[in-house]
Design an enzyme around this catalytic site. Sequence first.
Site, short mmCIF file in Angstrom:
data_model
loop_
_atom_site.label_atom_id
_atom_site.label_comp_id
_atom_site.label_asym_id
_atom_site.label_seq_id
_atom_site.Cartn_x
_atom_site.Cartn_y
_atom_site.Cartn_z
N HIS A 1 -5.93 1.34 -3.64
CA HIS A 1 -4.93 0.88 -2.68
C HIS A 1 -4.42 -0.48 -3.09
CE1 HIS A 1 -7.75 -1.88 -0.32
NE2 HIS A 1 -8.51 -1.34 -1.26
N HIS B 1 -2.35 1.18 7.09
CA HIS B 1 -2.75 1.05 5.69
C HIS B 1 -3.01 2.44 5.12
CE1 HIS B 1 -4.09 -1.11 2.19
NE2 HIS B 1 -5.27 -0.48 2.19
N CYS C 1 0.81 -1.22 0.00
CA CYS C 1 0.00 0.00 0.00
C CYS C 1 0.84 1.27 0.00
CB CYS C 1 -0.98 0.00 1.16
SG CYS C 1 -0.24 -0.02 2.81
#
Length: 151
Positions: free
Chosen positions: A140, A128, A76
């Site tokens: 993502h 994240h 990510c």
Amino acid sequence: MKGIFTGILVTITIYCSHSQSGKDSLLKNSVGIDSIFHTCNIYMDSSQNQYLYHKVYEWLGTKYKYGGTTKEGIDCSGFTHKIYEDVYCILLSGGAANIYCQVVPVEKKSLIEGDMVFFKIKKGQISHIGIYLQNNKFAHASVRGGVMVSD
């Protein structure tokens, strides 16, 4: 991941000095891109930054690899680094938590295309990161499906 939004980067309006003809040729080839994003309720014709969508599109389906930074596999933060470098000429460093410490959060209702979104997934800590697109969607790199667009 729904409901674990914690912050985003204030809009950055610095753009790369890509040649206009290069951007124009990308935009002319947007028919396939339009249909892919349309299925996610993202409409290219209402986009403020179509170049962002073209760069995201180039990465869609790339498999997830922790620490990865290439089309062979990316995580990510690596994905976010690549998009920000290509679209905004901004070099980021570190993982999601490190980047979060460097940004100014804004309210979810103020999100615009290109803003970063952060999530607390592991142990209540930022772990994240993704890039906001529009209509509550973000791009993502996910462990479960690689680079994708999610709600």
